[in-house]
Design a protein around this motif. Structure first.
Motif, mmCIF file in Angstrom:
data_model
loop_
_atom_site.group_PDB
_atom_site.id
_atom_site.type_symbol
_atom_site.label_atom_id
_atom_site.label_comp_id
_atom_site.label_asym_id
_atom_site.label_seq_id
_atom_site.Cartn_x
_atom_site.Cartn_y
_atom_site.Cartn_z
ATOM 1 N N VAL A 139 6.575 -44.576 -44.032
ATOM 2 C CA VAL A 139 6.654 -43.135 -44.297
ATOM 3 C C VAL A 139 6.524 -42.379 -42.983
ATOM 4 O O VAL A 139 5.502 -42.488 -42.291
ATOM 5 N N ALA A 140 7.538 -41.604 -42.632
ATOM 6 C CA ALA A 140 7.551 -40.875 -41.357
ATOM 7 C C ALA A 140 6.803 -39.545 -41.483
ATOM 8 O O ALA A 140 6.855 -38.872 -42.518
ATOM 9 N N PHE A 141 6.130 -39.171 -40.406
ATOM 10 C CA PHE A 141 5.429 -37.890 -40.360
ATOM 11 C C PHE A 141 5.201 -37.513 -38.902
ATOM 12 O O PHE A 141 5.443 -38.305 -37.989
ATOM 13 N N GLY A 142 4.739 -36.292 -38.681
ATOM 14 C CA GLY A 142 4.451 -35.822 -37.344
ATOM 15 C C GLY A 142 2.995 -35.412 -37.193
ATOM 16 O O GLY A 142 2.291 -35.184 -38.185
ATOM 17 N N VAL A 143 2.565 -35.339 -35.963
ATOM 18 C CA VAL A 143 1.230 -34.839 -35.601
ATOM 19 C C VAL A 143 1.436 -33.711 -34.604
ATOM 20 O O VAL A 143 2.276 -33.824 -33.696
ATOM 21 N N TRP A 144 0.682 -32.630 -34.749
ATOM 22 C CA TRP A 144 0.847 -31.482 -33.856
ATOM 23 C C TRP A 144 -0.517 -31.004 -33.368
ATOM 24 O O TRP A 144 -1.377 -30.637 -34.161
ATOM 25 N N GLN A 145 -0.674 -31.019 -32.038
ATOM 26 C CA GLN A 145 -1.838 -30.438 -31.380
ATOM 27 C C GLN A 145 -1.394 -29.098 -30.817
ATOM 28 O O GLN A 145 -0.625 -29.037 -29.855
ATOM 29 N N ALA A 146 -1.843 -28.026 -31.431
ATOM 30 C CA ALA A 146 -1.320 -26.703 -31.113
ATOM 31 C C ALA A 146 -1.842 -26.160 -29.802
ATOM 32 O O ALA A 146 -3.013 -26.326 -29.454
ATOM 33 N N ASP A 147 -0.921 -25.522 -29.068
ATOM 34 C CA ASP A 147 -1.303 -24.633 -27.978
ATOM 35 C C ASP A 147 -0.851 -23.234 -28.401
ATOM 36 O O ASP A 147 -1.464 -22.639 -29.262
ATOM 37 N N SER A 148 0.251 -22.737 -27.869
ATOM 38 C CA SER A 148 0.680 -21.394 -28.255
ATOM 39 C C SER A 148 1.338 -21.359 -29.633
ATOM 40 O O SER A 148 1.341 -20.321 -30.301
ATOM 41 N N HIS A 149 1.919 -22.485 -30.059
ATOM 42 C CA HIS A 149 2.552 -22.544 -31.385
ATOM 43 C C HIS A 149 1.577 -23.172 -32.373
ATOM 44 O O HIS A 149 1.320 -24.366 -32.341
ATOM 45 N N GLU A 150 1.026 -22.344 -33.257
ATOM 46 C CA GLU A 150 0.006 -22.822 -34.186
ATOM 47 C C GLU A 150 0.595 -23.440 -35.447
ATOM 48 O O GLU A 150 -0.088 -24.198 -36.134
ATOM 49 N N GLY A 151 1.864 -23.090 -35.759
ATOM 50 C CA GLY A 151 2.481 -23.649 -36.958
ATOM 51 C C GLY A 151 3.000 -22.572 -37.883
ATOM 52 O O GLY A 151 3.459 -21.519 -37.438
ATOM 53 N N PHE A 152 2.926 -22.845 -39.191
ATOM 54 C CA PHE A 152 3.444 -21.909 -40.190
ATOM 55 C C PHE A 152 2.797 -20.539 -40.041
ATOM 56 O O PHE A 152 1.568 -20.422 -39.967
ATOM 57 N N GLU A 153 3.645 -19.502 -40.048
ATOM 58 C CA GLU A 153 3.127 -18.130 -40.058
ATOM 59 C C GLU A 153 3.101 -17.559 -41.469
ATOM 60 O O GLU A 153 2.579 -16.466 -41.691
ATOM 61 N N LYS A 154 3.673 -18.291 -42.405
ATOM 62 C CA LYS A 154 3.713 -17.872 -43.812
ATOM 63 C C LYS A 154 3.716 -19.132 -44.652
ATOM 64 O O LYS A 154 4.409 -20.104 -44.336
ATOM 65 N N GLN A 155 2.944 -19.140 -45.740
ATOM 66 C CA GLN A 155 2.901 -20.277 -46.648
ATOM 67 C C GLN A 155 2.701 -19.789 -48.071
ATOM 68 O O GLN A 155 2.182 -18.692 -48.299
ATOM 69 N N GLY A 156 3.089 -20.643 -49.033
ATOM 70 C CA GLY A 156 2.780 -20.380 -50.430
ATOM 71 C C GLY A 156 3.455 -19.165 -51.014
ATOM 72 O O GLY A 156 2.971 -18.575 -51.986
ATOM 73 N N ALA A 157 4.586 -18.765 -50.441
ATOM 74 C CA ALA A 157 5.352 -17.627 -50.932
ATOM 75 C C ALA A 157 6.830 -17.976 -50.812
ATOM 76 O O ALA A 157 7.211 -18.851 -50.021
ATOM 77 N N PRO A 158 7.709 -17.319 -51.601
ATOM 78 C CA PRO A 158 9.132 -17.653 -51.557
ATOM 79 C C PRO A 158 9.684 -17.674 -50.132
ATOM 80 O O PRO A 158 9.413 -16.783 -49.335
ATOM 81 N N GLY A 159 10.417 -18.766 -49.830
ATOM 82 C CA GLY A 159 10.999 -18.941 -48.512
ATOM 83 C C GLY A 159 10.135 -19.720 -47.554
ATOM 84 O O GLY A 159 10.547 -19.979 -46.428
ATOM 85 N N ALA A 160 8.931 -20.114 -47.989
ATOM 86 C CA ALA A 160 7.994 -20.770 -47.080
ATOM 87 C C ALA A 160 7.482 -22.086 -47.660
ATOM 88 O O ALA A 160 7.649 -22.379 -48.846
ATOM 89 N N TYR A 161 6.826 -22.856 -46.805
ATOM 90 C CA TYR A 161 6.218 -24.117 -47.203
ATOM 91 C C TYR A 161 5.190 -23.883 -48.309
ATOM 92 O O TYR A 161 4.407 -22.936 -48.267
ATOM 93 N N ALA A 162 5.199 -24.794 -49.300
ATOM 94 C CA ALA A 162 4.278 -24.648 -50.414
ATOM 95 C C ALA A 162 3.415 -25.882 -50.657
ATOM 96 O O ALA A 162 2.260 -25.767 -51.065
ATOM 97 N N TRP A 163 3.966 -27.078 -50.427
ATOM 98 C CA TRP A 163 3.240 -28.310 -50.781
ATOM 99 C C TRP A 163 4.013 -29.487 -50.201
ATOM 100 O O TRP A 163 5.152 -29.340 -49.749
ATOM 101 N N ALA A 164 3.381 -30.661 -50.204
ATOM 102 C CA ALA A 164 4.061 -31.877 -49.773
ATOM 103 C C ALA A 164 3.450 -33.069 -50.487
ATOM 104 O O ALA A 164 2.262 -33.056 -50.843
ATOM 105 N N GLU A 165 4.259 -34.101 -50.688
ATOM 106 C CA GLU A 165 3.824 -35.312 -51.362
ATOM 107 C C GLU A 165 4.356 -36.539 -50.644
ATOM 108 O O GLU A 165 5.535 -36.572 -50.255
#
Length: 266
Positions: free
Chosen positions: A116-142
């Motif tokens: 199963v492929a996945f990524g790891v992210w150690q944030a500096d200036s890019h923290e990640g999602f700026e919006k979640q759990g709303a239409p058009g954005a990331y909601a969940w993963a399995e």
């Protein structure tokens, strides 16, 4: 800078041979707009929903064979190097990195012991999602895997996950938590769920206003409906794929049905 708890899903991206085709498809299905491609970073292109960064798409490196398109989910880490060591120590495989990406952060691409492929992210200036759990954005993963035992042993060993199991005779489903919050599902898949040629993978769900309308747009534009739509206590969802073969999920979080399942410590 806000630091996400270790193991929290924080970003998603995908590689497409036809970048303009991907823009047209996801722009129509999820309402995304796109920033300028960053030539310094391989034409990495950020997708926005209501002006908030929600994902990214990127073309293959010039001269390389294009791998199958697939969405990659990234988990937050305070130390990508240490996480990479943990991945190897627990039977996983590090495919890339740790690699510093400008001043944005440090990335790792890896696989669990079942592939199963996945990524790891150690944030500096890019923290990640700026919006979640709303239409058009990331909601969940399995994690959809044929080898559930490997996922159950690996992910909580690499990340500070605690595990709960859904008390249901119908499916083998667990949820990984970080600091008491659910962050990732794990579902055991059988031959009837995943065809032999399909790898075990992490399905990334994006929220939509209306699951059925989104399915119609997806299929009209050359995408596929793999499963659903299905009503659940979490929302009405479907498993789908885009015209370039990247599988993902869509969910209408506002349309729920039934009682929440009972969860027990695993």
């Amino acid at each position: 800078m806000a630091v996400l708890p270790e193991g929290t899903p924080c970003w998603a991206d995908a590689m497409f041979a036809d970048l303009e085709g991907a823009k047209a498809f996801y722009g129509d299905v999820l309402g995304w707009t796109f920033g300028e491609s960053s030539s310094e970073f391989g034409n990495y292109t950020t997708a926005y929903s209501d002006g908030k960064a929600v994902a990214a798409i990127v073309p293959p490196m010039p001269g390389e064979d294009s791998p199958p398109s697939a969405w990659c989910l990234y988990f937050a880490s305070p130390d990508a190097g240490a996480t990479a060591e943990g991945i190897r120590a627990n039977g996983g495989e590090v495919l890339m990195g740790p690699m510093q990406v400008g001043d944005f952060g440090t990335m790792v691409i890896a696989k669990d012991p079942a592939g199963v492929a996945f990524g790891v992210w150690q944030a500096d200036s890019h923290e990640g999602f700026e919006k979640q759990g709303a239409p058009g954005a990331y909601a969940w993963a399995e994690v959809l895997t044929r080898e559930a035992g490997k996922a159950d042993g690996f992910f909580p060993a690499v990340f500070p996950f605690t595990t709960k199991k859904m008390e249901s005779g119908e499916m083998d489903y667990k949820i990984f938590h970080v600091e008491g919050q659910p962050v990732l599902g794990r579902m055991k898949m059988g031959p009837e769920d995943l065809p032999p040629e399909a790898p075990s993978y992490i399905s990334v769900y994006f929220a939509v206003n209306d699951c059925d309308v989104a399915i119609a747009r997806i299929t009209e534009r050359g995408g596929k409906l793999y499963a659903g739509p299905m009503d659940t206590p979490f929302g009405r969802f479907a498993a789908v794929g885009d015209p370039q073969g990247a599988a993902f999920g869509i969910i209408d979080l506002g349309r729920t049905a039934g009682e929440m399942p009972v969860m027990a410590d695993a």
